[in-house]
Write a protein that holds these residues in place. Structure first.
Motif, PDB file in Angstrom:
ATOM      1  N   GLU A 225       9.289   0.154  -5.462  1.00 35.79           N
ATOM      2  CA  GLU A 225       8.696  -0.985  -5.248  1.00 35.79           C
ATOM      3  C   GLU A 225       8.945  -1.971  -3.903  1.00 35.79           C
ATOM      4  OE1 GLU A 225      11.511  -3.790  -7.700  1.00 35.79           O
ATOM      5  OE2 GLU A 225      12.997  -2.174  -7.696  1.00 35.79           O
ATOM      6  N   VAL A 226       8.484  -3.120  -3.795  1.00 35.56           N
ATOM      7  CA  VAL A 226       8.649  -3.711  -2.535  1.00 35.56           C
ATOM      8  C   VAL A 226       9.732  -4.952  -2.830  1.00 35.56           C
ATOM      9  CG1 VAL A 226       7.345  -5.234  -0.841  1.00 35.56           C
ATOM     10  CG2 VAL A 226       6.414  -3.067  -1.769  1.00 35.56           C
ATOM     11  N   VAL A 227      10.645  -5.213  -1.876  1.00 42.59           N
ATOM     12  CA  VAL A 227      11.452  -6.507  -1.741  1.00 42.59           C
ATOM     13  C   VAL A 227      11.551  -6.755  -0.542  1.00 42.59           C
ATOM     14  CG1 VAL A 227      12.967  -5.482  -3.645  1.00 42.59           C
ATOM     15  CG2 VAL A 227      13.609  -4.956  -1.460  1.00 42.59           C
ATOM     16  N   MET A 228      11.794  -8.043  -0.132  1.00 41.01           N
ATOM     17  CA  MET A 228      11.962  -8.848   0.845  1.00 41.01           C
ATOM     18  C   MET A 228      13.317  -8.710   1.395  1.00 41.01           C
ATOM     19  SD  MET A 228      10.303 -10.640   3.268  1.00 41.01           S
ATOM     20  CE  MET A 228      10.583 -11.535   4.461  1.00 41.01           C
ATOM     21  N   ASP A 229      13.528  -8.376   2.604  1.00 44.16           N
ATOM     22  CA  ASP A 229      14.866  -8.692   3.331  1.00 44.16           C
ATOM     23  C   ASP A 229      14.932  -9.764   4.083  1.00 44.16           C
ATOM     24  OD1 ASP A 229      16.980  -8.330   4.818  1.00 44.16           O
ATOM     25  OD2 ASP A 229      17.310  -6.296   4.671  1.00 44.16           O
TER      26      ASP A 229
ATOM     27  N   VAL B 256      10.424  -0.855   1.112  1.00 43.45           N
ATOM     28  CA  VAL B 256       9.984  -0.367   0.100  1.00 43.45           C
ATOM     29  C   VAL B 256      11.146   0.624  -0.366  1.00 43.45           C
ATOM     30  CG1 VAL B 256       8.284   1.460  -0.890  1.00 43.45           C
ATOM     31  CG2 VAL B 256       7.646  -0.219   0.883  1.00 43.45           C
ATOM     32  N   VAL B 257      11.655   0.356  -1.946  1.00 40.71           N
ATOM     33  CA  VAL B 257      12.876   0.835  -2.187  1.00 40.71           C
ATOM     34  C   VAL B 257      12.558   1.680  -3.475  1.00 40.71           C
ATOM     35  CG1 VAL B 257      14.257  -0.835  -0.982  1.00 40.71           C
ATOM     36  CG2 VAL B 257      13.654  -1.134  -3.492  1.00 40.71           C
ATOM     37  N   VAL B 258      13.443   2.619  -3.896  1.00 43.61           N
ATOM     38  CA  VAL B 258      13.709   3.282  -5.175  1.00 43.61           C
ATOM     39  C   VAL B 258      14.966   3.200  -5.737  1.00 43.61           C
ATOM     40  CG1 VAL B 258      11.464   4.752  -4.391  1.00 43.61           C
ATOM     41  CG2 VAL B 258      13.923   5.422  -4.179  1.00 43.61           C
ATOM     42  N   PRO B 259      14.968   3.117  -7.186  1.00 38.44           N
ATOM     43  CA  PRO B 259      16.390   3.017  -7.635  1.00 38.44           C
ATOM     44  C   PRO B 259      17.219   4.356  -7.168  1.00 38.44           C
ATOM     45  CG  PRO B 259      14.880   2.837  -9.314  1.00 38.44           C
ATOM     46  CD  PRO B 259      14.085   3.118  -8.087  1.00 38.44           C
TER      47      PRO B 259
ATOM     48  N   GLU C  81       0.981  -1.041   0.128  1.00 38.58           N
ATOM     49  CA  GLU C  81      -0.014  -0.063  -0.002  1.00 38.58           C
ATOM     50  C   GLU C  81       0.904   1.324  -0.083  1.00 38.58           C
ATOM     51  OE1 GLU C  81      -2.523  -0.480   3.413  1.00 38.58           O
ATOM     52  OE2 GLU C  81      -3.514  -2.298   2.497  1.00 38.58           O
ATOM     53  N   PHE C  82       1.837   1.268   0.826  1.00 38.32           N
ATOM     54  CA  PHE C  82       3.044   2.286   0.832  1.00 38.32           C
ATOM     55  C   PHE C  82       3.568   2.495  -0.444  1.00 38.32           C
ATOM     56  CE2 PHE C  82       6.944   4.337   1.783  1.00 38.32           C
ATOM     57  CZ  PHE C  82       6.753   5.159   2.627  1.00 38.32           C
ATOM     58  N   ALA C  83       3.941   1.437  -1.074  1.00 35.74           N
ATOM     59  CA  ALA C  83       4.603   1.393  -2.435  1.00 35.74           C
ATOM     60  C   ALA C  83       3.665   2.041  -3.451  1.00 35.74           C
ATOM     61  CB  ALA C  83       5.242   0.192  -2.800  1.00 35.74           C
ATOM     62  N   ALA C  84       2.592   1.635  -3.471  1.00 31.23           N
ATOM     63  CA  ALA C  84       1.288   1.775  -4.401  1.00 31.23           C
ATOM     64  C   ALA C  84       1.192   3.658  -4.307  1.00 31.23           C
ATOM     65  CB  ALA C  84       0.001   1.202  -4.188  1.00 31.23           C
ATOM     66  N   ALA C  85       1.012   3.998  -3.148  1.00 29.91           N
ATOM     67  CA  ALA C  85       0.656   5.483  -2.865  1.00 29.91           C
ATOM     68  C   ALA C  85       1.940   6.244  -3.442  1.00 29.91           C
ATOM     69  CB  ALA C  85       0.611   5.549  -1.339  1.00 29.91           C
ATOM     70  N   ARG C  86       3.342   5.587  -3.232  1.00 30.61           N
ATOM     71  CA  ARG C  86       4.440   6.499  -3.724  1.00 30.61           C
ATOM     72  C   ARG C  86       4.520   6.350  -5.403  1.00 30.61           C
ATOM     73  NH1 ARG C  86       4.085   6.722   0.983  1.00 30.61           N
ATOM     74  NH2 ARG C  86       2.773   8.386  -0.005  1.00 30.61           N
ATOM     75  N   ARG C  87       4.330   5.186  -5.813  1.00 25.52           N
ATOM     76  CA  ARG C  87       3.933   5.259  -7.399  1.00 25.52           C
ATOM     77  C   ARG C  87       2.915   6.297  -7.726  1.00 25.52           C
ATOM     78  NH1 ARG C  87       4.904  -0.222  -6.391  1.00 25.52           N
ATOM     79  NH2 ARG C  87       2.745  -0.808  -6.418  1.00 25.52           N
ATOM     80  N   GLY C  88       1.780   6.226  -7.068  1.00 24.58           N
ATOM     81  CA  GLY C  88       0.751   7.364  -7.362  1.00 24.58           C
ATOM     82  C   GLY C  88       1.369   8.805  -7.337  1.00 24.58           C
TER      83      GLY C  88
END
Length: 63
Positions: free
Chosen positions: A35-39, A47-50, A22-29
């Motif tokens: 994008e979401v990755v698993m640590d 939630v990461v960005v390039p 949900e957080f990543a979708a809001a940022r994409r908006g």
């Protein structure tokens, strides 16, 4: 590829809850390429960005 972590969420959230997505979708908006990755070591979703290199010292290609 380097990435910047915007937020992290524990992997053990309530069933059906996806706060990282949900957080990543809001940022994409907002126009951010999140994008979401698993640590696995932290047992968390990140939630990461390039990583964006700074443009210091560069001139814009204006008219």
């Amino acid at each position: 590829m380097r990435r910047t972590v915007l937020e992290q969420f524990p992997a053990g959230g309530p069933r059906g809850s996806r706060p990282a997505e949900e957080f990543a979708a809001a940022r994409r908006g907002e126009g951010v390429a999140a994008e979401v990755v698993m640590d696995l070591e932290r047992d968390a979703f990140l939630v990461v960005v390039p990583h964006q290199p700074t443009d210091r010292g560069r001139r814009s290609a204006g008219p």
